[in-house]
Design a protein around this motif. Sequence first.
Motif, PDB file in Angstrom:
ATOM      1  N   LEU A 137       0.819  -1.218   0.000  1.00 58.48           N
ATOM      2  CA  LEU A 137       0.000   0.000   0.000  1.00 58.48           C
ATOM      3  C   LEU A 137       0.854   1.270   0.000  1.00 58.48           C
ATOM      4  CD1 LEU A 137      -2.979  -1.072   2.266  1.00 58.48           C
ATOM      5  CD2 LEU A 137      -2.947  -0.744  -0.220  1.00 58.48           C
ATOM      6  N   SER A 138       2.086   1.191   0.524  1.00 60.35           N
ATOM      7  CA  SER A 138       2.959   2.369   0.460  1.00 60.35           C
ATOM      8  C   SER A 138       3.343   2.684  -0.980  1.00 60.35           C
ATOM      9  CB  SER A 138       4.207   2.189   1.331  1.00 60.35           C
ATOM     10  OG  SER A 138       5.080   1.226   0.773  1.00 60.35           O
ATOM     11  N   VAL A 139       3.414   1.667  -1.810  1.00 60.42           N
ATOM     12  CA  VAL A 139       3.661   1.875  -3.245  1.00 60.42           C
ATOM     13  C   VAL A 139       2.376   2.343  -3.923  1.00 60.42           C
ATOM     14  CG1 VAL A 139       4.278   0.734  -5.409  1.00 60.42           C
ATOM     15  CG2 VAL A 139       5.570   0.222  -3.326  1.00 60.42           C
ATOM     16  N   ALA A 140       1.276   1.687  -3.607  1.00 57.17           N
ATOM     17  CA  ALA A 140      -0.006   2.014  -4.239  1.00 57.17           C
ATOM     18  C   ALA A 140      -0.487   3.420  -3.903  1.00 57.17           C
ATOM     19  CB  ALA A 140      -1.062   0.996  -3.828  1.00 57.17           C
ATOM     20  N   VAL A 141      -0.157   3.916  -2.727  1.00 59.47           N
ATOM     21  CA  VAL A 141      -0.676   5.218  -2.302  1.00 59.47           C
ATOM     22  C   VAL A 141       0.023   6.388  -3.009  1.00 59.47           C
ATOM     23  CG1 VAL A 141       0.781   5.734  -0.270  1.00 59.47           C
ATOM     24  CG2 VAL A 141      -1.643   6.371  -0.272  1.00 59.47           C
ATOM     25  N   ILE A 142       1.191   6.161  -3.566  1.00 59.47           N
ATOM     26  CA  ILE A 142       1.937   7.254  -4.205  1.00 59.47           C
ATOM     27  C   ILE A 142       1.096   7.978  -5.256  1.00 59.47           C
ATOM     28  CG2 ILE A 142       3.950   7.871  -5.624  1.00 59.47           C
ATOM     29  CD1 ILE A 142       5.448   5.555  -4.152  1.00 59.47           C
ATOM     30  N   PRO A 143       0.559   7.288  -6.273  1.00 59.88           N
ATOM     31  CA  PRO A 143      -0.230   8.036  -7.256  1.00 59.88           C
ATOM     32  C   PRO A 143      -1.485   8.667  -6.652  1.00 59.88           C
ATOM     33  CG  PRO A 143      -0.376   5.677  -7.687  1.00 59.88           C
ATOM     34  CD  PRO A 143       0.661   5.867  -6.631  1.00 59.88           C
ATOM     35  N   PHE A 144      -2.086   8.013  -5.658  1.00 58.37           N
ATOM     36  CA  PHE A 144      -3.264   8.589  -5.026  1.00 58.37           C
ATOM     37  C   PHE A 144      -2.937   9.914  -4.343  1.00 58.37           C
ATOM     38  CE2 PHE A 144      -4.712   4.204  -5.445  1.00 58.37           C
ATOM     39  CZ  PHE A 144      -6.034   4.382  -5.835  1.00 58.37           C
ATOM     40  N   VAL A 145      -1.836   9.953  -3.607  1.00 54.43           N
ATOM     41  CA  VAL A 145      -1.429  11.191  -2.935  1.00 54.43           C
ATOM     42  C   VAL A 145      -1.142  12.274  -3.970  1.00 54.43           C
ATOM     43  CG1 VAL A 145       0.387  12.285  -1.540  1.00 54.43           C
ATOM     44  CG2 VAL A 145      -0.556  10.067  -0.847  1.00 54.43           C
ATOM     45  N   LEU A 146      -0.415  11.922  -5.013  1.00 54.82           N
ATOM     46  CA  LEU A 146      -0.069  12.913  -6.038  1.00 54.82           C
ATOM     47  C   LEU A 146      -1.310  13.439  -6.762  1.00 54.82           C
ATOM     48  CD1 LEU A 146       3.134  11.209  -7.486  1.00 54.82           C
ATOM     49  CD2 LEU A 146       3.022  13.187  -5.942  1.00 54.82           C
ATOM     50  N   ILE A 147      -2.202  12.547  -7.138  1.00 52.43           N
ATOM     51  CA  ILE A 147      -3.423  12.976  -7.830  1.00 52.43           C
ATOM     52  C   ILE A 147      -4.278  13.844  -6.909  1.00 52.43           C
ATOM     53  CG2 ILE A 147      -5.614  12.175  -8.817  1.00 52.43           C
ATOM     54  CD1 ILE A 147      -3.994   9.668  -9.830  1.00 52.43           C
ATOM     55  N   THR A 148      -4.413  13.428  -5.668  1.00 51.45           N
ATOM     56  CA  THR A 148      -5.208  14.197  -4.708  1.00 51.45           C
ATOM     57  C   THR A 148      -4.615  15.588  -4.525  1.00 51.45           C
ATOM     58  OG1 THR A 148      -5.766  12.127  -3.575  1.00 51.45           O
ATOM     59  CG2 THR A 148      -6.185  14.166  -2.373  1.00 51.45           C
ATOM     60  N   TYR A 149      -3.314  15.657  -4.405  1.00 49.87           N
ATOM     61  CA  TYR A 149      -2.634  16.944  -4.234  1.00 49.87           C
ATOM     62  C   TYR A 149      -2.810  17.826  -5.469  1.00 49.87           C
ATOM     63  CZ  TYR A 149       1.044  20.323  -3.275  1.00 49.87           C
ATOM     64  OH  TYR A 149       1.740  21.487  -3.057  1.00 49.87           O
ATOM     65  N   ILE A 150      -2.630  17.260  -6.643  1.00 48.91           N
ATOM     66  CA  ILE A 150      -2.759  18.027  -7.888  1.00 48.91           C
ATOM     67  C   ILE A 150      -4.182  18.562  -8.039  1.00 48.91           C
ATOM     68  CG2 ILE A 150      -2.732  17.861 -10.424  1.00 48.91           C
ATOM     69  CD1 ILE A 150       0.071  18.022  -8.949  1.00 48.91           C
ATOM     70  N   ARG A 151      -5.154  17.743  -7.715  1.00 50.53           N
ATOM     71  CA  ARG A 151      -6.541  18.212  -7.816  1.00 50.53           C
ATOM     72  C   ARG A 151      -6.815  19.355  -6.847  1.00 50.53           C
ATOM     73  NH1 ARG A 151      -9.907  12.584  -8.920  1.00 50.53           N
ATOM     74  NH2 ARG A 151      -8.999  12.255 -10.992  1.00 50.53           N
ATOM     75  N   ALA A 152      -6.139  19.356  -5.723  1.00 52.92           N
ATOM     76  CA  ALA A 152      -6.303  20.458  -4.769  1.00 52.92           C
ATOM     77  C   ALA A 152      -5.637  21.728  -5.291  1.00 52.92           C
ATOM     78  CB  ALA A 152      -5.738  20.073  -3.409  1.00 52.92           C
ATOM     79  N   ILE A 153      -4.377  21.612  -5.766  1.00 48.93           N
ATOM     80  CA  ILE A 153      -3.681  22.835  -6.203  1.00 48.93           C
ATOM     81  C   ILE A 153      -4.235  23.398  -7.509  1.00 48.93           C
ATOM     82  CG2 ILE A 153      -1.550  22.268  -4.948  1.00 48.93           C
ATOM     83  CD1 ILE A 153      -0.274  21.625  -7.707  1.00 48.93           C
ATOM     84  N   THR A 154      -4.916  22.559  -8.284  1.00 45.41           N
ATOM     85  CA  THR A 154      -5.569  23.060  -9.498  1.00 45.41           C
ATOM     86  C   THR A 154      -7.008  23.487  -9.204  1.00 45.41           C
ATOM     87  OG1 THR A 154      -6.199  20.824 -10.190  1.00 45.41           O
ATOM     88  CG2 THR A 154      -4.132  21.718 -11.079  1.00 45.41           C
ATOM     89  N   LYS A 155      -7.368  23.446  -7.935  1.00 45.02           N
ATOM     90  CA  LYS A 155      -8.676  23.892  -7.455  1.00 45.02           C
ATOM     91  C   LYS A 155      -9.848  23.113  -8.046  1.00 45.02           C
ATOM     92  CE  LYS A 155      -6.975  28.463  -6.250  1.00 45.02           C
ATOM     93  NZ  LYS A 155      -6.179  27.896  -5.216  1.00 45.02           N
ATOM     94  N   TRP A 171      -3.430   6.116   3.002  1.00 49.95           N
ATOM     95  CA  TRP A 171      -2.255   6.798   3.549  1.00 49.95           C
ATOM     96  C   TRP A 171      -2.218   6.635   5.071  1.00 49.95           C
ATOM     97  CZ3 TRP A 171      -1.131  12.616   2.143  1.00 49.95           C
ATOM     98  CH2 TRP A 171       0.200  12.924   2.449  1.00 49.95           C
ATOM     99  N   LEU A 172      -3.363   6.748   5.703  1.00 44.44           N
ATOM    100  CA  LEU A 172      -3.418   6.575   7.160  1.00 44.44           C
ATOM    101  C   LEU A 172      -3.010   5.151   7.537  1.00 44.44           C
ATOM    102  CD1 LEU A 172      -4.115   7.920   9.862  1.00 44.44           C
ATOM    103  CD2 LEU A 172      -6.476   7.129   9.537  1.00 44.44           C
ATOM    104  N   TYR A 173      -3.478   4.166   6.789  1.00 48.80           N
ATOM    105  CA  TYR A 173      -3.098   2.779   7.044  1.00 48.80           C
ATOM    106  C   TYR A 173      -1.587   2.605   6.931  1.00 48.80           C
ATOM    107  CZ  TYR A 173      -2.740  -2.281   6.757  1.00 48.80           C
ATOM    108  OH  TYR A 173      -2.377  -3.582   6.988  1.00 48.80           O
ATOM    109  N   VAL A 174      -0.998   3.169   5.886  1.00 49.08           N
ATOM    110  CA  VAL A 174       0.452   3.052   5.686  1.00 49.08           C
ATOM    111  C   VAL A 174       1.199   3.701   6.851  1.00 49.08           C
ATOM    112  CG1 VAL A 174       2.392   3.788   4.225  1.00 49.08           C
ATOM    113  CG2 VAL A 174       0.331   2.827   3.173  1.00 49.08           C
TER     114      VAL A 174
END
Length: 189
Positions: A137-155, A171-174
């Motif tokens: 899950l630490s590998v799997a969460v990488i794209p999720f964190v990045l996509i989530t962050y990008i969607r936030a900064i692009t509003k 991420w919390l589980y990891v």
Amino acid sequence: MEKQDISKEKKYNKWIVVLSIIIPIVVASLFRIKVDIELPIFLPPIYAVINGFTALILVMAFIAIKKKKIVLHENLMTTAIWCSVIFLVMYVLHHMTSDSTVFGDLNHDGTLNDYEKSKIGVFRYVYLIILLTHILLSVAVIPFVLITYIRAITKNFERHKKIARITFPLWLYVAVTGVIVYVMIVPYY
């Protein structure tokens, strides 16, 4: 409006894909490299604390957004990302400079004998399941964190919320299992 928001995200897609592939490959590759130096500090308790701190920050960020404290949420999430980066650097440094620790290795010889296996019993399987799910899950969460962050900064907040519902528990589980893995392995260091 939706198409414009998505087009803002698209310019980051290549970076998300590249980082989601490169980070695990680089980390796995660096495990094969052993550097014969002794670090001035023992890193596992430090990065376990960072994992615990990350989990706490994630929960605080969740509470902040539920209370509509957007700036606090943004700051906490940025801090969580930096904590994860610092953790990763320390984790790789430790594994490049130290041999892996074997769960249940009471005499610290790097292998499990029959006596040690009998002493740890089923707990070894519990540890390995937690460790394996943590790593995967630490590998799997990488794209999720990045996509989530990008969607936030692009509003693009609607799409951000949708993926954050997946990203947050992963991420919390990891972060939490990182602490659990450390607590379980610490007697064998």
